[in-house]
Design a protein around this motif. Structure first.
Motif, PDB file in Angstrom:
ATOM      1  N   ALA A 122      10.723 -28.689  -1.213  1.00  0.00           N
ATOM      2  CA  ALA A 122      11.108 -27.639  -0.267  1.00  0.00           C
ATOM      3  C   ALA A 122      12.519 -27.134  -0.546  1.00  0.00           C
ATOM      4  O   ALA A 122      12.808 -25.953  -0.354  1.00  0.00           O
ATOM      5  CB  ALA A 122      11.018 -28.176   1.163  1.00  0.00           C
ATOM      6  N   TYR A 123      13.387 -28.009  -1.004  1.00  0.00           N
ATOM      7  CA  TYR A 123      14.769 -27.613  -1.281  1.00  0.00           C
ATOM      8  C   TYR A 123      14.864 -26.749  -2.534  1.00  0.00           C
ATOM      9  O   TYR A 123      15.572 -25.755  -2.565  1.00  0.00           O
ATOM     10  CB  TYR A 123      15.649 -28.855  -1.420  1.00  0.00           C
ATOM     11  N   PHE A 124      14.132 -27.124  -3.568  1.00  0.00           N
ATOM     12  CA  PHE A 124      14.281 -26.459  -4.863  1.00  0.00           C
ATOM     13  C   PHE A 124      13.298 -25.310  -5.091  1.00  0.00           C
ATOM     14  O   PHE A 124      13.508 -24.493  -5.970  1.00  0.00           O
ATOM     15  CB  PHE A 124      14.135 -27.473  -6.003  1.00  0.00           C
ATOM     16  N   ASP A 125      12.213 -25.257  -4.340  1.00  0.00           N
ATOM     17  CA  ASP A 125      11.183 -24.250  -4.587  1.00  0.00           C
ATOM     18  C   ASP A 125      10.939 -23.446  -3.312  1.00  0.00           C
ATOM     19  O   ASP A 125      10.355 -23.934  -2.356  1.00  0.00           O
ATOM     20  CB  ASP A 125       9.896 -24.935  -5.039  1.00  0.00           C
ATOM     21  N   GLU A 126      11.383 -22.196  -3.320  1.00  0.00           N
ATOM     22  CA  GLU A 126      11.265 -21.322  -2.150  1.00  0.00           C
ATOM     23  C   GLU A 126       9.805 -21.146  -1.724  1.00  0.00           C
ATOM     24  O   GLU A 126       9.478 -21.192  -0.549  1.00  0.00           O
ATOM     25  CB  GLU A 126      11.891 -19.955  -2.447  1.00  0.00           C
ATOM     26  N   GLY A 127       8.912 -20.949  -2.678  1.00  0.00           N
ATOM     27  CA  GLY A 127       7.497 -20.767  -2.355  1.00  0.00           C
ATOM     28  C   GLY A 127       6.909 -22.000  -1.701  1.00  0.00           C
ATOM     29  O   GLY A 127       6.125 -21.908  -0.753  1.00  0.00           O
ATOM     30  N   ARG A 158       8.588 -24.260  -0.013  1.00  0.00           N
ATOM     31  CA  ARG A 158       9.191 -24.365   1.316  1.00  0.00           C
ATOM     32  C   ARG A 158       8.461 -23.457   2.301  1.00  0.00           C
ATOM     33  O   ARG A 158       8.118 -23.857   3.403  1.00  0.00           O
ATOM     34  CB  ARG A 158      10.677 -23.993   1.269  1.00  0.00           C
ATOM     35  N   ARG A 159       8.200 -22.224   1.861  1.00  0.00           N
ATOM     36  CA  ARG A 159       7.505 -21.274   2.735  1.00  0.00           C
ATOM     37  C   ARG A 159       6.087 -21.753   3.047  1.00  0.00           C
ATOM     38  O   ARG A 159       5.596 -21.592   4.160  1.00  0.00           O
ATOM     39  CB  ARG A 159       7.493 -19.888   2.103  1.00  0.00           C
ATOM     40  N   SER A 160       5.416 -22.349   2.064  1.00  0.00           N
ATOM     41  CA  SER A 160       4.076 -22.896   2.291  1.00  0.00           C
ATOM     42  C   SER A 160       4.113 -24.034   3.299  1.00  0.00           C
ATOM     43  O   SER A 160       3.247 -24.130   4.168  1.00  0.00           O
ATOM     44  CB  SER A 160       3.458 -23.391   0.978  1.00  0.00           C
ATOM     45  N   LEU A 196       8.092 -15.361   7.866  1.00  0.00           N
ATOM     46  CA  LEU A 196       7.881 -15.672   6.458  1.00  0.00           C
ATOM     47  C   LEU A 196       7.826 -14.436   5.563  1.00  0.00           C
ATOM     48  O   LEU A 196       8.029 -14.538   4.352  1.00  0.00           O
ATOM     49  CB  LEU A 196       6.607 -16.501   6.294  1.00  0.00           C
TER      50      LEU A 196
END
Length: 143
Positions: A21-26, A28-30, A81
């Motif tokens: 979640a910290y490193f991957d925006e997609g 995190r949004r999921s 989102l």
């Protein structure tokens, strides 16, 4: 001993999810989407399962309550989102026979009434900077 392995597995999973979640925006949004949408789905499924033997009117009433309650929540999630979720709502609004009216109403709004994070002239400034000239030099009208 087995308890340590299980707890260690949960800790590893938790750390992996947090890092993702910290490193991957997609990702995190999921996680945000499914963390909010899955309980809604489960509530709908529960009502579906528990009303199978009820009359059509009782089933409709039960689902109307769910639609009235969850539609504003789904709208808030969509606006929070943005991106894919907003485009999906816009697409869903074009097929009027698939959504309950409570959802259809706000999905229709997503076509041309989406709140924007831009200030009043910020879009104009971005376009002028990208073009390298004034808007009126390229367009007859801008609104």
């Amino acid at each position: 001993r087995i308890r340590r392995v299980v707890y260690g597995g949960y800790a590893t999973l938790g750390i992996g999810l947090a890092a993702g979640a910290y490193f991957d925006e997609g990702f995190r949004r999921s996680l945000i989407f499914w963390g909010q949408a899955f309980p809604i789905y489960l509530h709908y499924e529960y009502v579906h399962q528990t009303t199978k033997t009820k009359s059509d009117q009782e089933i409709n009433d039960a689902f109307e309550k769910l639609h009235n309650f969850y539609s504003p929540i789904a709208k808030r999630i969509t606006l929070q989102l943005r991106g894919f979720y907003l485009k999906t709502a816009q697409l869903a609004s074009t097929v009027t026979s698939t959504l309950p009216p409570q959802y259809q109403e706000w999905c229709n709004e997503m076509q041309d009434e989406v709140p924007t994070p831009f200030e009043a002239n910020q879009a104009r400034d971005i376009v002028e900077k990208a073009l390298g000239c004034q808007i009126q030099d390229v367009f007859d009208e801008w609104n």
